[in-house]
Design an enzyme around this catalytic site. Structure first.
Site, PDB file in Angstrom:
ATOM      1  N   ASN A   1      62.434  65.714  87.884  1.00  0.00           N
ATOM      2  CA  ASN A   1      61.405  65.352  88.871  1.00  0.00           C
ATOM      3  C   ASN A   1      60.591  66.570  89.327  1.00  0.00           C
ATOM      4  O   ASN A   1      59.819  66.489  90.272  1.00  0.00           O
ATOM      5  CB  ASN A   1      62.045  64.660  90.084  1.00  0.00           C
TER       6      ASN A   1
ATOM      7  N   HIS B   1      61.926  69.494  90.344  1.00  0.00           N
ATOM      8  CA  HIS B   1      62.547  70.363  91.350  1.00  0.00           C
ATOM      9  C   HIS B   1      62.871  71.732  90.760  1.00  0.00           C
ATOM     10  O   HIS B   1      63.081  71.888  89.558  1.00  0.00           O
ATOM     11  CB  HIS B   1      63.759  69.702  92.037  1.00  0.00           C
TER      12      HIS B   1
ATOM     13  N   GLU C   1      63.698  69.454  96.265  1.00  0.00           N
ATOM     14  CA  GLU C   1      63.255  68.162  95.763  1.00  0.00           C
ATOM     15  C   GLU C   1      61.780  67.926  96.103  1.00  0.00           C
ATOM     16  O   GLU C   1      61.210  68.614  96.958  1.00  0.00           O
ATOM     17  CB  GLU C   1      64.121  67.053  96.385  1.00  0.00           C
TER      18      GLU C   1
HETATM   19  C1  GLP Z   1      70.011  71.187  88.623  1.00  0.00           C
HETATM   20  C2  GLP Z   1      69.900  72.592  89.258  1.00  0.00           C
HETATM   21  C3  GLP Z   1      68.639  73.276  88.826  1.00  0.00           C
HETATM   22  C4  GLP Z   1      68.468  73.067  87.335  1.00  0.00           C
HETATM   23  C5  GLP Z   1      68.174  71.634  87.043  1.00  0.00           C
HETATM   24  C6  GLP Z   1      68.125  71.292  85.568  1.00  0.00           C
HETATM   25  O1  GLP Z   1      69.996  70.142  89.510  1.00  0.00           O
HETATM   26  N1  GLP Z   1      69.980  72.606  90.677  1.00  0.00           N
HETATM   27  O2  GLP Z   1      68.723  74.640  89.164  1.00  0.00           O
HETATM   28  O3  GLP Z   1      67.388  73.835  86.861  1.00  0.00           O
HETATM   29  O4  GLP Z   1      69.029  70.769  87.743  1.00  0.00           O
HETATM   30  O5  GLP Z   1      69.384  71.192  85.010  1.00  0.00           O
HETATM   31  P1  GLP Z   1      69.631  71.114  83.458  1.00  0.00           P
HETATM   32  O6  GLP Z   1      69.357  72.464  82.929  1.00  0.00           O
HETATM   33  O7  GLP Z   1      71.073  70.732  83.314  1.00  0.00           O
HETATM   34  O8  GLP Z   1      68.691  70.098  82.907  1.00  0.00           O
END
Ligand code: GLP
Length: 237
Positions: free
Chosen positions: A136, A138, A143
């Site tokens: 999304n 973030h 968020e």
């Molecule tokens: C999580 C973390 C983020 C991360 C994101 C993507 O919620 N808080 O810091 O960049 O989600 O995660 P992933 O790399 O597993 O797709």
């Protein structure tokens, strides 16, 4: 009237994931070689191949400090999916820093803990910040709708974020509902940022960053206002 924003983003599209992570490793190595002392670190599946390369390298962080972006609230530190456990397993056991900092997700008062962490961040110059991206848009756990001037704070996770992260837990119920995250203004203070966005699920968020307006509805878009960001992606936008 044009909404075009002059951006300093350096976008590198690398189709081959091995080559992409080799490049990510080199960006980190260059930062270290050039004297970066304080590293902002990130968790998430995106970081695994990078940390694997760092673990198996001769990079030495023992004169450096690290700060992580975020931590779940209420998840015991010993839980394998706590971000402290992730960092120990993926990096710190093999590549210790002089001091590593994460928000304490077990603090009795998470808001006081967020304030403590913000104070720590304000007392250091963040030379380098590693970032992933949520589906999304973030960054950290900021968020959509988070004010751009936010500092470290307690956040209620969006249902979509919990669903995205449920793959690391036995069930959605086990995914914490809150986290402590560095704020957007804290992230923007870093002198250099490396953002890694890999896989189709990240396309809408990356498209918003590369083609859309800067908006609090998609937190990652703030990076257009940062003077020194490298974006590594396998997606052609
Ligand atoms: C999580 C973390 C983020 C991360 C994101 C993507 O919620 N808080 O810091 O960049 O989600 O995660 P992933 O790399 O597993 O797709």
């Amino acid at each position: 009237m044009s909404n075009h924003i002059k951006t300093e983003l350096k976008i590198e599209t690398i189709n081959d994931l091995g080559a992409l992570y080799d490049r990510a490793f080199n960006v980190v190595k260059n930062a270290l070689d050039k004297g970066s002392k304080n590293f902002g670190l990130a968790t998430g599946g995106t970081m695994l191949p990078l940390y694997d390369r760092i673990r198996n390298s001769d990079l030495d962080f023992t004169q450096c400090k690290s700060v992580n972006l975020d931590e779940y609230v209420g998840l015991p530190k010993a839980h394998p999916e706590s971000y402290i456990a992730f960092m120990k397993q993926q990096l710190f056991h093999d590549k210790p820093f002089k001091k590593s900092n994460l928000p304490n997700g077990e603090a009795v008062d998470p808001h006081a803990e967020a304030a403590r962490y913000e104070m720590l961040l304000q007392q250091m110059t963040l030379d380098f910040q590693l970032l992933g991206i949520g589906e999304n848009g973030h960054i950290g756990f900021n968020e959509p709708g988070t004010p751009f001037d936010s500092e470290t704070h307690v956040v209620e996770l969006e249902e979509s974020t919990r669903i995205a992260n449920a793959r690391f837990f036995n069930s959605l119920n086990e995914v914490p509902t809150e986290a402590i995250t560095m704020g957007i203004s804290s992230i923007m203070r870093a002198k250099q940022i490396l953002l890694i966005a890999v896989g189709e699920k990240k396309r809408p968020a990356l498209e918003a960053l590369l083609k859309g307006e800067v908006t609090e509805e998609i937190p990652v878009t703030i990076l257009k206002k940062h003077p020194n960001v490298i974006v590594l992606t396998d997606l052609v936008i």
